[in-house]
Design a protein around this motif. Structure first.
Motif, PDB file in Angstrom:
ATOM      1  N   LEU A  92       0.912  -1.306   0.170  1.00 14.83           N
ATOM      2  CA  LEU A  92      -0.560   0.047   0.197  1.00 14.83           C
ATOM      3  C   LEU A  92       0.832   1.363  -0.357  1.00 14.83           C
ATOM      4  CD1 LEU A  92      -1.668  -2.130   0.897  1.00 14.83           C
ATOM      5  CD2 LEU A  92      -3.258  -0.321   2.072  1.00 14.83           C
ATOM      6  N   ALA A  93       0.701   2.166  -0.452  1.00 11.34           N
ATOM      7  CA  ALA A  93       1.590   3.174  -1.049  1.00 11.34           C
ATOM      8  C   ALA A  93       0.690   3.987   0.161  1.00 11.34           C
ATOM      9  CB  ALA A  93       1.140   4.369  -2.209  1.00 11.34           C
ATOM     10  N   ALA A  94       1.664   4.787   1.092  1.00 16.50           N
ATOM     11  CA  ALA A  94       1.617   6.135   1.465  1.00 16.50           C
ATOM     12  C   ALA A  94       0.312   6.751   1.769  1.00 16.50           C
ATOM     13  CB  ALA A  94       2.380   6.228   2.790  1.00 16.50           C
ATOM     14  N   GLN A  95      -0.530   6.321   2.238  1.00 19.52           N
ATOM     15  CA  GLN A  95      -1.628   8.310   2.298  1.00 19.52           C
ATOM     16  C   GLN A  95      -1.654   8.575   3.272  1.00 19.52           C
ATOM     17  OE1 GLN A  95      -3.782   5.729  -0.655  1.00 19.52           O
ATOM     18  NE2 GLN A  95      -4.888   5.069   0.573  1.00 19.52           N
ATOM     19  N   GLN A  96      -3.103   9.382   3.480  1.00 19.11           N
ATOM     20  CA  GLN A  96      -3.554  10.352   4.598  1.00 19.11           C
ATOM     21  C   GLN A  96      -4.441  11.030   4.041  1.00 19.11           C
ATOM     22  OE1 GLN A  96      -3.588   9.701   7.784  1.00 19.11           O
ATOM     23  NE2 GLN A  96      -1.208   8.258   7.496  1.00 19.11           N
ATOM     24  N   ARG A  97      -5.462  10.606   3.549  1.00 15.79           N
ATOM     25  CA  ARG A  97      -6.527  11.176   2.750  1.00 15.79           C
ATOM     26  C   ARG A  97      -8.017  11.745   3.883  1.00 15.79           C
ATOM     27  NH1 ARG A  97      -7.136   7.730  -1.973  1.00 15.79           N
ATOM     28  NH2 ARG A  97      -6.025   8.369  -3.738  1.00 15.79           N
ATOM     29  N   GLY A  98      -7.992  13.310   3.752  1.00 14.32           N
ATOM     30  CA  GLY A  98      -9.110  13.930   4.653  1.00 14.32           C
ATOM     31  C   GLY A  98     -10.491  12.905   4.396  1.00 14.32           C
ATOM     32  N   HIS A  99     -11.351  13.085   5.388  1.00 15.32           N
ATOM     33  CA  HIS A  99     -13.009  12.266   5.502  1.00 15.32           C
ATOM     34  C   HIS A  99     -13.721  13.018   3.893  1.00 15.32           C
ATOM     35  CE1 HIS A  99     -14.663   8.667   7.164  1.00 15.32           C
ATOM     36  NE2 HIS A  99     -15.558  10.120   7.048  1.00 15.32           N
ATOM     37  N   LEU A 100     -13.443  13.754   3.824  1.00 11.31           N
ATOM     38  CA  LEU A 100     -14.227  14.500   2.814  1.00 11.31           C
ATOM     39  C   LEU A 100     -13.915  13.685   1.302  1.00 11.31           C
ATOM     40  CD1 LEU A 100     -14.474  18.117   3.753  1.00 11.31           C
ATOM     41  CD2 LEU A 100     -16.003  16.499   4.136  1.00 11.31           C
ATOM     42  N   HIS A 101     -12.769  13.453   1.425  1.00 12.63           N
ATOM     43  CA  HIS A 101     -12.011  13.201  -0.169  1.00 12.63           C
ATOM     44  C   HIS A 101     -12.882  11.604  -0.692  1.00 12.63           C
ATOM     45  CE1 HIS A 101      -9.077  11.847  -2.833  1.00 12.63           C
ATOM     46  NE2 HIS A 101      -9.265  10.335  -2.378  1.00 12.63           N
ATOM     47  N   ARG A 102     -12.912  11.246  -1.284  1.00 11.23           N
ATOM     48  CA  ARG A 102     -13.642   9.921  -2.052  1.00 11.23           C
ATOM     49  C   ARG A 102     -12.424   9.959  -3.351  1.00 11.23           C
ATOM     50  NH1 ARG A 102     -18.227   8.558   0.248  1.00 11.23           N
ATOM     51  NH2 ARG A 102     -19.913  10.302  -0.201  1.00 11.23           N
ATOM     52  N   GLY A 103     -12.549   8.278  -3.388  1.00 13.91           N
ATOM     53  CA  GLY A 103     -12.008   7.602  -4.052  1.00 13.91           C
ATOM     54  C   GLY A 103     -12.758   6.821  -4.675  1.00 13.91           C
ATOM     55  N   MET A 104     -12.326   6.009  -6.272  1.00 13.49           N
ATOM     56  CA  MET A 104     -13.284   5.204  -7.005  1.00 13.49           C
ATOM     57  C   MET A 104     -11.953   3.904  -7.060  1.00 13.49           C
ATOM     58  SD  MET A 104     -15.305   5.074  -9.944  1.00 13.49           S
ATOM     59  CE  MET A 104     -17.078   5.669  -9.969  1.00 13.49           C
ATOM     60  N   CYS A 105     -12.744   2.728  -6.141  1.00 13.07           N
ATOM     61  CA  CYS A 105     -11.994   1.445  -6.893  1.00 13.07           C
ATOM     62  C   CYS A 105     -11.307   1.393  -8.702  1.00 13.07           C
ATOM     63  CB  CYS A 105     -12.151   0.593  -6.012  1.00 13.07           C
ATOM     64  SG  CYS A 105     -12.090  -1.513  -6.732  1.00 13.07           S
ATOM     65  N   SER A 106     -10.764   0.777  -9.228  1.00  7.83           N
ATOM     66  CA  SER A 106     -10.864   0.838 -10.198  1.00  7.83           C
ATOM     67  C   SER A 106     -11.208  -0.749 -11.501  1.00  7.83           C
ATOM     68  CB  SER A 106      -9.205   0.761 -10.911  1.00  7.83           C
ATOM     69  OG  SER A 106      -8.368   2.530 -10.270  1.00  7.83           O
ATOM     70  N   LEU A 107     -11.406  -1.682 -10.087  1.00  6.07           N
ATOM     71  CA  LEU A 107     -11.342  -3.040 -10.280  1.00  6.07           C
ATOM     72  C   LEU A 107     -13.321  -3.165 -10.051  1.00  6.07           C
ATOM     73  CD1 LEU A 107      -9.290  -5.197  -8.285  1.00  6.07           C
ATOM     74  CD2 LEU A 107      -8.705  -4.405 -10.771  1.00  6.07           C
ATOM     75  N   CYS A 108     -13.848  -2.059  -9.495  1.00  3.48           N
ATOM     76  CA  CYS A 108     -15.244  -2.308  -8.876  1.00  3.48           C
ATOM     77  C   CYS A 108     -16.028  -1.542  -9.180  1.00  3.48           C
ATOM     78  CB  CYS A 108     -15.317  -3.421  -7.609  1.00  3.48           C
ATOM     79  SG  CYS A 108     -15.092  -2.217  -5.700  1.00  3.48           S
ATOM     80  N   LEU A 109     -15.839  -0.168  -9.275  1.00  3.04           N
ATOM     81  CA  LEU A 109     -15.995   1.309  -9.106  1.00  3.04           C
ATOM     82  C   LEU A 109     -16.823   1.814  -8.093  1.00  3.04           C
ATOM     83  CD1 LEU A 109     -16.842   1.135 -13.313  1.00  3.04           C
ATOM     84  CD2 LEU A 109     -14.764   1.837 -12.048  1.00  3.04           C
ATOM     85  N   THR A 110     -16.450   1.429  -6.916  1.00  2.00           N
ATOM     86  CA  THR A 110     -17.106   1.801  -5.430  1.00  2.00           C
ATOM     87  C   THR A 110     -16.610   2.421  -4.935  1.00  2.00           C
ATOM     88  OG1 THR A 110     -17.513  -0.316  -5.291  1.00  2.00           O
ATOM     89  CG2 THR A 110     -18.176   0.485  -3.284  1.00  2.00           C
ATOM     90  N   THR A 111     -17.550   3.547  -4.672  1.00  2.00           N
ATOM     91  CA  THR A 111     -16.733   5.129  -4.106  1.00  2.00           C
ATOM     92  C   THR A 111     -16.908   4.434  -2.434  1.00  2.00           C
ATOM     93  OG1 THR A 111     -18.067   6.237  -4.208  1.00  2.00           O
ATOM     94  CG2 THR A 111     -17.592   6.215  -6.466  1.00  2.00           C
ATOM     95  N   HIS A 112     -15.656   4.942  -1.768  1.00  6.88           N
ATOM     96  CA  HIS A 112     -15.202   5.238  -0.763  1.00  6.88           C
ATOM     97  C   HIS A 112     -14.882   6.351  -0.158  1.00  6.88           C
ATOM     98  CE1 HIS A 112     -15.494   0.569  -0.079  1.00  6.88           C
ATOM     99  NE2 HIS A 112     -15.104   0.881  -1.444  1.00  6.88           N
ATOM    100  N   PRO A 113     -15.596   6.752   0.825  1.00  7.80           N
ATOM    101  CA  PRO A 113     -15.027   8.287   1.794  1.00  7.80           C
ATOM    102  C   PRO A 113     -12.890   8.091   2.642  1.00  7.80           C
ATOM    103  CG  PRO A 113     -16.183   7.009   2.611  1.00  7.80           C
ATOM    104  CD  PRO A 113     -16.144   6.444   1.754  1.00  7.80           C
ATOM    105  N   GLY A 114     -12.382   8.943   1.659  1.00  8.24           N
ATOM    106  CA  GLY A 114     -11.258   8.950   2.809  1.00  8.24           C
ATOM    107  C   GLY A 114     -10.175   7.949   2.658  1.00  8.24           C
ATOM    108  N   ASN A 115      -9.801   6.707   3.358  1.00  6.18           N
ATOM    109  CA  ASN A 115      -8.725   5.765   2.998  1.00  6.18           C
ATOM    110  C   ASN A 115      -9.351   4.691   3.013  1.00  6.18           C
ATOM    111  OD1 ASN A 115      -6.104   7.835   2.590  1.00  6.18           O
ATOM    112  ND2 ASN A 115      -6.592   6.962   5.721  1.00  6.18           N
ATOM    113  N   GLY A 116     -10.636   4.622   1.594  1.00  7.38           N
ATOM    114  CA  GLY A 116     -11.073   3.085   1.462  1.00  7.38           C
ATOM    115  C   GLY A 116     -10.999   2.915   0.343  1.00  7.38           C
ATOM    116  N   VAL A 117      -9.882   3.263  -0.879  1.00  9.09           N
ATOM    117  CA  VAL A 117      -9.487   3.093  -1.832  1.00  9.09           C
ATOM    118  C   VAL A 117      -7.990   3.635  -1.449  1.00  9.09           C
ATOM    119  CG1 VAL A 117      -9.333   3.273  -4.185  1.00  9.09           C
ATOM    120  CG2 VAL A 117     -11.729   3.583  -3.016  1.00  9.09           C
ATOM    121  N   SER A 118      -6.963   2.580  -2.298  1.00  9.63           N
ATOM    122  CA  SER A 118      -5.552   2.615  -1.699  1.00  9.63           C
ATOM    123  C   SER A 118      -5.342   2.280  -3.227  1.00  9.63           C
ATOM    124  CB  SER A 118      -5.185   2.050  -1.144  1.00  9.63           C
ATOM    125  OG  SER A 118      -6.116   2.032   0.594  1.00  9.63           O
ATOM    126  N   LEU A 119      -4.298   2.817  -3.383  1.00 11.64           N
ATOM    127  CA  LEU A 119      -3.022   3.239  -4.501  1.00 11.64           C
ATOM    128  C   LEU A 119      -2.062   1.485  -3.365  1.00 11.64           C
ATOM    129  CD1 LEU A 119      -1.595   2.973  -6.804  1.00 11.64           C
ATOM    130  CD2 LEU A 119      -0.208   4.883  -6.257  1.00 11.64           C
TER     131      LEU A 119
END
Length: 164
Positions: A69-96
């Motif tokens: 896992l790449a080091a990351q610190q994201r705020g809770h307002l940030h959203r990420g999307m999984c490249s595989l399943c296209l599910t969105t998660h807040p904060g650190n719910g999606v990781s590189l």
């Protein structure tokens, strides 16, 4: 996905040494996994939070990939999307997650990365068996089977890059 044994899992890893594969921590409750609902078995190492593992069927074989896992610190307002399943998660719910490439390329330090659900439960999100915390799945016109096929295709493309 067909159920796999501890021995099959340890022998499947293509981007780490046999010693590393022998020492890695396997997921708890291996026999109780929802195999029929999994496109891949993914887990994080509880003793090493920056490590994850993914095992799946690819090209007629069981293939395992060690991930970092790449080091990351994201705020809770940030959203990420999984490249595989296209599910969105807040904060650190999606990781590189980065995987050393197999063979000489990996020994030379080459790696490939993909943004994935941090808990590696993509298969369960696609099938509606697990609901993301404060995230969601976008409304799609594809059927669940088509979404599963897309997830498998994206996973296969990632594995092809690791194996190349």
């Amino acid at each position: 996905m067909q159920a796999v044994t501890e021995q099959q899992i340890r022998a499947s890893f293509v981007n780490c040494s046999k010693g590393e594969a022998k020492r890695l921590t396997l997921p708890r409750g291996l026999a109780e996994q929802p195999w029929d609902d999994l496109d891949f078995l993914g887990w994080r190492d509880p003793g090493a939070p920056d490590r994850g593992y993914l095992v799946t069927e690819h090209g007629g074989d069981v293939v395992g990939v060690a991930l970092r896992l790449a080091a990351q610190q994201r705020g809770h307002l940030h959203r990420g999307m999984c490249s595989l399943c296209l599910t969105t998660h807040p904060g650190n719910g999606v990781s590189l997650l980065a995987a050393r490439r197999a063979g000489q390329a990996g020994r030379d330090g080459n790696s490939v990365g993909v943004y994935v659900c941090s808990d590696l439960d993509c298969s369960l999100y696609v099938r509606g068996r697990k609901i993301p915390d404060l995230g969601g799945r976008l409304e799609e016109s594809l059927t669940v089977e088509e979404q599963i096929d897309r997830t498998r295709s994206k996973l296969s493309a990632f594995l092809d890059k690791v194996l190349a």
